[in-house]
Structure formats: C-alpha cells, structure tokens
Design an enzyme around this catalytic site. Structure first.
Site, PDB file in Angstrom:
ATOM      1  CG  HIS A 117     -11.482 -56.165  21.205  1.00  0.00           C
ATOM      2  ND1 HIS A 117     -11.221 -57.065  22.197  1.00  0.00           N
ATOM      3  CD2 HIS A 117     -11.578 -54.960  21.817  1.00  0.00           C
ATOM      4  CE1 HIS A 117     -11.166 -56.452  23.362  1.00  0.00           C
ATOM      5  NE2 HIS A 117     -11.375 -55.159  23.163  1.00  0.00           N
TER       6      HIS A 117
HETATM    7  C1  UD1 Z   1     -14.718 -50.629  23.045  1.00  0.00           C
HETATM    8  C2  UD1 Z   1     -13.721 -49.915  23.933  1.00  0.00           C
HETATM    9  C3  UD1 Z   1     -12.584 -50.859  24.273  1.00  0.00           C
HETATM   10  C4  UD1 Z   1     -13.101 -52.140  24.880  1.00  0.00           C
HETATM   11  C5  UD1 Z   1     -14.157 -52.755  23.983  1.00  0.00           C
HETATM   12  C6  UD1 Z   1     -14.771 -53.911  24.703  1.00  0.00           C
HETATM   13  C7  UD1 Z   1     -13.532 -47.506  23.479  1.00  0.00           C
HETATM   14  C8  UD1 Z   1     -12.693 -46.456  22.904  1.00  0.00           C
HETATM   15  N1  UD1 Z   1     -13.141 -48.766  23.244  1.00  0.00           N
HETATM   16  O1  UD1 Z   1     -14.062 -50.961  21.851  1.00  0.00           O
HETATM   17  O2  UD1 Z   1     -11.732 -50.248  25.216  1.00  0.00           O
HETATM   18  O3  UD1 Z   1     -12.033 -53.030  25.039  1.00  0.00           O
HETATM   19  O4  UD1 Z   1     -15.187 -51.781  23.709  1.00  0.00           O
HETATM   20  O5  UD1 Z   1     -15.400 -54.798  23.857  1.00  0.00           O
HETATM   21  O6  UD1 Z   1     -14.512 -47.226  24.117  1.00  0.00           O
HETATM   22  N2  UD1 Z   1     -19.915 -52.864  16.944  1.00  0.00           N
HETATM   23  C9  UD1 Z   1     -20.986 -53.654  16.576  1.00  0.00           C
HETATM   24  N3  UD1 Z   1     -21.919 -53.958  17.529  1.00  0.00           N
HETATM   25  C10 UD1 Z   1     -21.848 -53.528  18.796  1.00  0.00           C
HETATM   26  C11 UD1 Z   1     -20.768 -52.725  19.152  1.00  0.00           C
HETATM   27  C12 UD1 Z   1     -19.806 -52.405  18.231  1.00  0.00           C
HETATM   28  O7  UD1 Z   1     -21.092 -54.073  15.421  1.00  0.00           O
HETATM   29  O8  UD1 Z   1     -22.743 -53.860  19.609  1.00  0.00           O
HETATM   30  C13 UD1 Z   1     -18.876 -52.580  15.933  1.00  0.00           C
HETATM   31  C14 UD1 Z   1     -19.116 -51.291  15.154  1.00  0.00           C
HETATM   32  O9  UD1 Z   1     -18.681 -51.501  13.858  1.00  0.00           O
HETATM   33  C15 UD1 Z   1     -18.189 -50.313  15.837  1.00  0.00           C
HETATM   34  C16 UD1 Z   1     -17.028 -51.196  16.276  1.00  0.00           C
HETATM   35  O10 UD1 Z   1     -17.621 -52.432  16.607  1.00  0.00           O
HETATM   36  O11 UD1 Z   1     -17.774 -49.276  14.994  1.00  0.00           O
HETATM   37  C17 UD1 Z   1     -16.283 -50.643  17.471  1.00  0.00           C
HETATM   38  O12 UD1 Z   1     -17.160 -50.384  18.575  1.00  0.00           O
HETATM   39  P1  UD1 Z   1     -16.766 -49.310  19.679  1.00  0.00           P
HETATM   40  O13 UD1 Z   1     -17.741 -49.364  20.783  1.00  0.00           O
HETATM   41  O14 UD1 Z   1     -16.509 -47.979  19.046  1.00  0.00           O
HETATM   42  O15 UD1 Z   1     -15.360 -49.792  20.182  1.00  0.00           O
HETATM   43  P2  UD1 Z   1     -14.856 -51.242  20.540  1.00  0.00           P
HETATM   44  O16 UD1 Z   1     -13.826 -51.639  19.546  1.00  0.00           O
HETATM   45  O17 UD1 Z   1     -16.003 -52.136  20.772  1.00  0.00           O
HETATM   46  N1  UDP Z   2     -16.320 -61.925  26.904  1.00  0.00           N
HETATM   47  C1  UDP Z   2     -17.501 -62.613  26.644  1.00  0.00           C
HETATM   48  N2  UDP Z   2     -17.705 -63.147  25.400  1.00  0.00           N
HETATM   49  C2  UDP Z   2     -16.770 -63.063  24.408  1.00  0.00           C
HETATM   50  C3  UDP Z   2     -15.567 -62.351  24.695  1.00  0.00           C
HETATM   51  C4  UDP Z   2     -15.389 -61.781  25.940  1.00  0.00           C
HETATM   52  O1  UDP Z   2     -18.342 -62.746  27.520  1.00  0.00           O
HETATM   53  O2  UDP Z   2     -17.012 -63.579  23.316  1.00  0.00           O
HETATM   54  C5  UDP Z   2     -16.156 -61.304  28.237  1.00  0.00           C
HETATM   55  C6  UDP Z   2     -14.880 -61.645  28.962  1.00  0.00           C
HETATM   56  O3  UDP Z   2     -15.011 -62.843  29.706  1.00  0.00           O
HETATM   57  C7  UDP Z   2     -14.690 -60.429  29.851  1.00  0.00           C
HETATM   58  C8  UDP Z   2     -15.246 -59.298  29.023  1.00  0.00           C
HETATM   59  O4  UDP Z   2     -16.077 -59.906  28.034  1.00  0.00           O
HETATM   60  O5  UDP Z   2     -15.475 -60.560  31.031  1.00  0.00           O
HETATM   61  C9  UDP Z   2     -14.099 -58.558  28.369  1.00  0.00           C
HETATM   62  O6  UDP Z   2     -14.581 -57.722  27.392  1.00  0.00           O
HETATM   63  P1  UDP Z   2     -13.698 -57.230  26.160  1.00  0.00           P
HETATM   64  O7  UDP Z   2     -12.612 -58.195  25.875  1.00  0.00           O
HETATM   65  O8  UDP Z   2     -14.658 -56.923  25.082  1.00  0.00           O
HETATM   66  O9  UDP Z   2     -13.143 -55.847  26.702  1.00  0.00           O
HETATM   67  P2  UDP Z   2     -11.787 -55.406  27.431  1.00  0.00           P
HETATM   68  O10 UDP Z   2     -11.689 -56.175  28.688  1.00  0.00           O
HETATM   69  O11 UDP Z   2     -10.672 -55.647  26.478  1.00  0.00           O
HETATM   70  O12 UDP Z   2     -11.973 -53.947  27.645  1.00  0.00           O
END
Ligand code: UD1
Ligand code: UDP
Length: 376
Positions: free
Chosen positions: A207
């Site tokens: 992601h």
């Molecule tokens: C965010 C964090 C990233 C983290 C990730 C964990 C920032 C800058 N980034 O990235 O560090 O690794 O979370 O998963 O804070 N969306 C949905 N449903 C949701 C949430 C998000 O559809 O419940 C989609 C939306 O299109 C949104 C995109 O995901 O625009 C990105 O979501 P966002 O929270 O901005 O950043 P992440 O890529 O999730």
């Molecule tokens: N995780 C989860 N379901 C998924 C993918 C990840 O429960 O389908 C959990 C994973 O085990 C870890 C956390 O989500 O505990 C990590 O989140 P993510 O990869 O979204 O964020 P990051 O660590 O990169 O910030």
C-alpha cells in the site's frame, strides 16, 4: 498534576490500533483514567472496527470522522477536529502512535495548546523524506515530551536530532505485545480453508504510495507479484489505497492470485503464520514476520526498521529482484532470524510504557529509563 489525571490516546489508522492496545490495557491495570479519540482517518469496518473487536480496545470517547483526502485536506481536518476535542476533554497527557497523519496532527495541536504528549514508536528513521511518514516521524519526535523507542538504533537518531536523552525511554515494541497476546488464537487452518488455499502459499500486502500511486509503479509491482504467483499461490488482502490502481495494472483474482478484502487482525496474522513467504511494503508486517520466523521480502528501497533485517527475517528487494528473491526464500524454507531477536521485543512494552506514564503523571522527576542511554 491534578487529581485523577486523564490520558487520551489519539488513533486514526490500522497500525495505530495494534500499537495502542497493549498500552491502553496496561494503563487500565494501573487504574489510570483514559480515553480513545478516533480521528476517523481509517473508517471502513475492515480497517477499523475489526481491530477494536480483535484487540479488545474500548469504544472511543469521540470519533472525528475525518476520512480521506489529500495530505493538506486530511491534515487540516484533523487539526480542526483535534483542537476542539482536546480543548473540550482537557487531558493531562495525549499519547500518539507511529507515523500517520493523525499522529502528526495530534502532536501539532497539543504543542500549540500546551498539552503534554507522548510518542510511542519514536526514533524510527528511513532517512527518506519522500515518504510522508518520515516527515511525520521527524516532526512528532521534535515536539513530543515523552518518547518511547522500540529499538536501540532510535536512541542515536533522536540524539542526533537534539532530543534530550532524558525524554527518551527504550521500552520495546507494543506491536509485538499485541502479537504475543494474539499468538494462542493464530491458527492458519480455518482461514486457509475458508480461502481455499493450498498448504503452501504466500501473502502479499502492498500500500505504500511509491508502489501503488502511479500506473508505472503499480505495473512494475504487479508484474513482479504475478511472477511470484507462478511459483506459489499468492493471497493479497488488499489495502483500499492500492485497490483500483493495482487492479488496473493487472492484479486480478485468477486462482493463483487471490485478491481479497483486508483481513481482520487475527485472520491476517493467522494467514501470515502459516505462509511460506510474505511480500510487503508495510512497516508493521516487517516486524511481525521477524517474530513469527516467516521469510519477508519488503519491496522498498529502504526501511525505518533495519532491525528486522539484522535481527529478523526481512530483506529489501526491488520489484525487478522480487521473483528471484522469492524463489530463493521458498527454496530455503522456514527462515531463521538473522541474529538474536530484537532486545525487549518480549510482549512487555505496554506495561513498561504505562509505568513511565504513571510516574510522569505523579510528577516524578523521571530519570531516563535504564536502557535509554545514548550510545557512545
Ligand atoms: C496511512 C498512513 C500510512 C500507513 C497506513 C496504514 C499517512 C500519511 N499514511 O496510509 O503511513 O502505513 O495508513 O494502513 O497517514 N481508504 C478507504 N477506507 C479507509 C481508509 C482509507 O477506502 O478506511 C482509502 C481512501 O481512498 C484513501 C486511501 O485509502 O484516500 C488512503 O488512506 P489514508 O488514510 O490517506 O492513507 P493510507 O494509504 O491508508
Ligand atoms: N494487517 C491486518 N490485516 C491486513 C493487513 C495488515 O490486520 O489485511 C495488520 C498487520 O498485521 C499489522 C498492521 O495491520 O499489525 C499493519 O498495518 P499497515 O500495514 O496498514 O500499516 P503500516 O504498518 O505499514 O504503517
């Protein structure tokens, strides 16, 4: 400090929930009054609610419903929402986690309101300011009053940035506490059966913006993952961020690639536990595979978690090198960690953090924790 002080935890995104659960539990055991503010950065049931259920987190006292948007729009909405709720709740300490936009916004709001803060997972650095998370890390650590580090290299990085050692406590990794707590429930069999997977399979989770936000990057990554799927079936619980772009690039469910909704915490880690290989760009998954002894290929040019390479099962790869690296990892079989497991990744980080917070709330003049000395 007033009587019966209040601690608020600001949580917004999936990894925040996993890191906070052990801290909330341990503070609860010490009888500290506390509450969760959910910013609503992640809002899908499978990105949020399922973690509250799986991790036994209490209901938030407020959900700001901030949702998605550009960095500016999301951060602006977070700032406005958090300022209001922090003023209203008047906490004595606000605890923030990791490196997401909710973390950054909470630390800025509290710094301006004069509310003390603690940062859990301080001092991680990729030294890549092209990552939005790296910007969030640097700013958060500059402003936090208490800094909780998960691994020793963080101490030197924080010292280099001028953070006084007296603020820093090396406490271990609360994400690993959550993993330890879940371990007895981590059984691959039911989820493998539900998904119709064979005994040997790989899990991929991707992601990071650098991997999924442009068609070119997505195409290169998908081509590499498809090549891996010719060696072993790959299941991809897909993060909503990359869903459309990776599908356009050819990541479609076809029997050898299984593209599924994000999984809940217990299901996901169960699947990882039984996997022959994990391909990821997640921060947390690099740590979890290290602890579970599952080979992990991280498709990134760098990591803020080098300890998972020196003391774990993680390796960095480019998309071009992924198929060959996967072939080798699959041939080598179960990975043994490269060195001893990281210090203090023992399932007790939450209680250590809670102890420091409780003393701080009492107004104790905290000496730096014994392990928090600056390296020579
Ligand atoms: C965010 C964090 C990233 C983290 C990730 C964990 C920032 C800058 N980034 O990235 O560090 O690794 O979370 O998963 O804070 N969306 C949905 N449903 C949701 C949430 C998000 O559809 O419940 C989609 C939306 O299109 C949104 C995109 O995901 O625009 C990105 O979501 P966002 O929270 O901005 O950043 P992440 O890529 O999730
Ligand atoms: N995780 C989860 N379901 C998924 C993918 C990840 O429960 O389908 C959990 C994973 O085990 C870890 C956390 O989500 O505990 C990590 O989140 P993510 O990869 O979204 O964020 P990051 O660590 O990169 O910030």
């Amino acid at each position: 400090m007033r009587e019966n002080p209040l601690v608020l935890h600001v949580l917004g995104a999936r990894p925040n929930f996993v890191k906070a659960a052990p801290v909330v539990r341990a503070l609860g055991e010490l009888g500290v009054r506390q509450g969760i503010i959910h910013t609503g950065q992640h809002y899908d049931a499978l990105m949020s609610d399922v973690f509250f259920a799986d991790l036994g987190l209490p209901e938030p006292v407020a959900n700001l419903g901030v949702g998605s948007g550009s960095h500016a729009k999301q951060t602006a909405a977070l700032l406005v929402g958090l300022e209001e709720v922090v003023e209203e709740q008047a906490p004595d300490l606000v605890v923030v986690y990791g490196d997401v936009n909710s973390t950054l916004a909470a630390i800025l709001v509290c710094a301006k309101l004069g509310v003390p803060t603690a940062h859990v997972e301080a001092g991680l650095r990729s030294f890549d300011r092209g990552m939005p998370e790296e910007v969030n890390r640097v700013v958060t650590d500059a402003l936090a009053d208490l800094l909780f580090a998960t691994s020793p290299e963080a101490l030197a990085f924080l010292a280099n940035e001028g953070v006084p050692a007296s603020k820093v406590h090396l406490v271990g990794n609360p994400m690993i506490d959550s993993l330890f707590s879940a371990l007895p429930s981590l059984d691959p069999a039911p989820v493998v059966a539900r998904l119709g997977l064979p005994e040997r399979y790989a899990v991929a989770t991707l992601h990071r913006p650098a991997n999924v936000d442009t068609p070119e990057a997505a195409r290169e990554l998908v081509d590499a993952v498809l090549e891996v799927s010719r060696q072993v079936p790959v299941v991809v619980p897909i993060h909503p961020r990359g869903k459309a772009r990776l599908a356009e690039a050819g990541l479609v469910d076809d029997g050898t690639i299984r593209v599924i909704d994000p999984l809940g915490y217990v299901d996901f880690l169960s699947l990882v536990r039984g996997a022959a290989l994990v391909v990821t760009d997640s921060g947390g998954v690099q740590e979890e595979t290290t602890m579970l002894g599952v080979p992990c290929l991280t498709v990134r040019p760098n990591t803020e978690r080098p300890i998972t390479i020196t003391h774990g099962t993680n390796r960095l790869v480019t998309p071009a090198l992924l198929p060959a690296a996967a072939e080798k990892a699959l041939a080598d079989g179960a990975a043994t960690p490269a060195g001893e497991l990281p210090v203090l990744w023992d399932g007790k980080a939450g209680p250590r953090i809670a102890t420091v917070i409780a003393s701080w709330l009492k107004g104790d003049n905290l000496a730096p924790a014994s392990q928090s000395k600056r390296p020579e």
